[in-house]
Design an enzyme around this catalytic site. Structure first.
Site, PDB file in Angstrom:
ATOM      1  N   THR A 185     112.641  -6.350-106.801  1.00  0.00           N
ATOM      2  CA  THR A 185     113.875  -7.102-106.589  1.00  0.00           C
ATOM      3  C   THR A 185     115.113  -6.323-107.022  1.00  0.00           C
ATOM      4  OG1 THR A 185     112.598  -9.101-107.047  1.00  0.00           O
ATOM      5  CG2 THR A 185     114.993  -9.319-107.032  1.00  0.00           C
ATOM      6  N   LYS A 210      96.745  -3.844-107.813  1.00  0.00           N
ATOM      7  CA  LYS A 210      97.549  -4.440-108.870  1.00  0.00           C
ATOM      8  C   LYS A 210      97.172  -5.918-108.944  1.00  0.00           C
ATOM      9  CE  LYS A 210     101.838  -6.127-109.155  1.00  0.00           C
ATOM     10  NZ  LYS A 210     103.289  -6.286-109.366  1.00  0.00           N
ATOM     11  N   GLY A 254     111.541 -11.003-110.538  1.00  0.00           N
ATOM     12  CA  GLY A 254     112.748 -11.345-109.795  1.00  0.00           C
ATOM     13  C   GLY A 254     113.896 -11.880-110.620  1.00  0.00           C
TER      14      GLY A 254
END
Lengths: 65, 266
Positions: free
Chosen positions: B218, B108, B169
């Site tokens: 998150t 990624k 996040g």
């Protein structure tokens, strides 16, 4: 001999190969090694010699997103 | 399984491998490895991201490794290039990751632009993607929700494009559903929303827009009960996918009664 290991200057005696270094540090498990910004494949750990002044990075996988 | 069969069974195909789960999860921000393992298991995820960092020298030697808990035998480990602000460090990270994972070249890619927003640096990402693809990597690329950029990444050979819902996040959910929908409509590779999901409904919305999957970290790790949230996310992605496949009803400006007028006794 003196090397820069994971960002810190360290001195080692009786270390010749990468495998020697890993044994000394008691590092096992999945990891990857770079010497002077070039990856050393695991198959060469027992033969690749570390020289004084080398910059060595030993990395592993940790939690991340 | 052929790709056609995979399509018929509604499986997710990434880099030639077939997956049942369309939820991908990260392993960061957990209380400890034990919680990480339980949350990942509860999520049903089959693809799990990890970061690549320096080994601890001279510290707790008996500390378990992440990959002891999240085993490459059971999961597809997807290394990320988190924390990289330039193409070179991202490329180096991928090369080390490939070595670490015995030659698995699925990564990624994220190249960040600034630490406050963690927004992707598009020119640097393009540069890194080009070099990685040339070096044989299968690149899943983290990007913004620009439909043109998403298509460019696909055309250059990224195997999946991962537009952000909102900053990493932030938990803000899908800020621009129309762009995500456009990206999905234009794409011939899997589109997975990555970054910014906050709660279950965000993941469902991503899937209802036609996304092939969702990646989150998150949203699960910072929930008050991560294992329970992981379970919620599993269901959220499944239900969103079914709703998408079912074909939703049209929106109407005015009402349309559900019960007949005929036969009223009043």
């Amino acid at each position: 001999m003196q090397i820069i290991l994971n960002g810190e200057t360290r001195s080692f005696e009786q270390i010749v190969t990468i495998q020697d270094l890993l044994n000394k540090l008691q590092l096992t498990g999945r990891l990857a090694v770079e010497v002077n910004q070039e990856i050393v494949p695991r198959s060469l750990f027992h033969t690749h010699e570390i020289r004084t002044g080398d910059t060595v990075e030993i990395v592993h996988a940790i939690g991340g997103g | 399984m052929t790709e056609r069969q995979a399509e018929a069974d509604d499986k997710l195909v990434i880099a030639g491998k077939t997956y049942t789960s369309r939820l991908l999860v990260g392993t960061g921000k957990y209380k400890d490895l034990e919680e990480t393992g339980r949350a990942v298991a509860a999520s049903g995820a089959e693809i799990v991201t990890v970061a690549i960092r320096r080994s601890n020298i001279g510290q707790n030697k008996n500390e378990p490794n992440l990959l002891d808990v999240i085993s490459p035998a059971r999961y597809t480990i997807l290394p990320n290039t988190a924390g990289c602000y330039d193409a070179d460090s991202a490329i180096r990270t991928c090369q080390l990751a490939r070595e670490l994972l015995d030659g698995q070249a699925l990564v990624k890619l994220e190249v960040l632009g600034d630490p406050k927003t963690l927004y992707p640096d598009t020119p640097a990402t393009l540069l890194a993607a080009g070099k990685l693809i040339a070096d044989g990597f299968a690149v899943m690329v983290y990007t913004n929700d620009d439909p043109i950029m998403a298509k460019r990444f696909e055309e250059m050979g990224c195997i999946a494009v991962m537009p952000l819902a909102a900053p990493i996040g932030s938990g803000l959910g899908i800020r621009n559903p129309y762009n995500i929908r456009t990206i999905v409509e234009n794409a011939k590779v899997p589109i997975l929303v990555d970054a910014g999901v906050g709660t279950a409904s965000d993941a469902t919305i991503a899937m209802e827009l036609g996304c092939d999957g969702v990646l989150m970290n998150t949203a699960i790790a910072e929930a008050k009960n991560p294992v329970l949230m992981a379970s919620a996310m599993k269901k959220a992605v499944e239900s969103g996918r079914e709703a998408w496949l079912a074909g939703r009803m049209p929106r109407r400006a005015y009402a349309s009664a559900s019960s007949p007028i005929d036969g009223r006794f009043f």
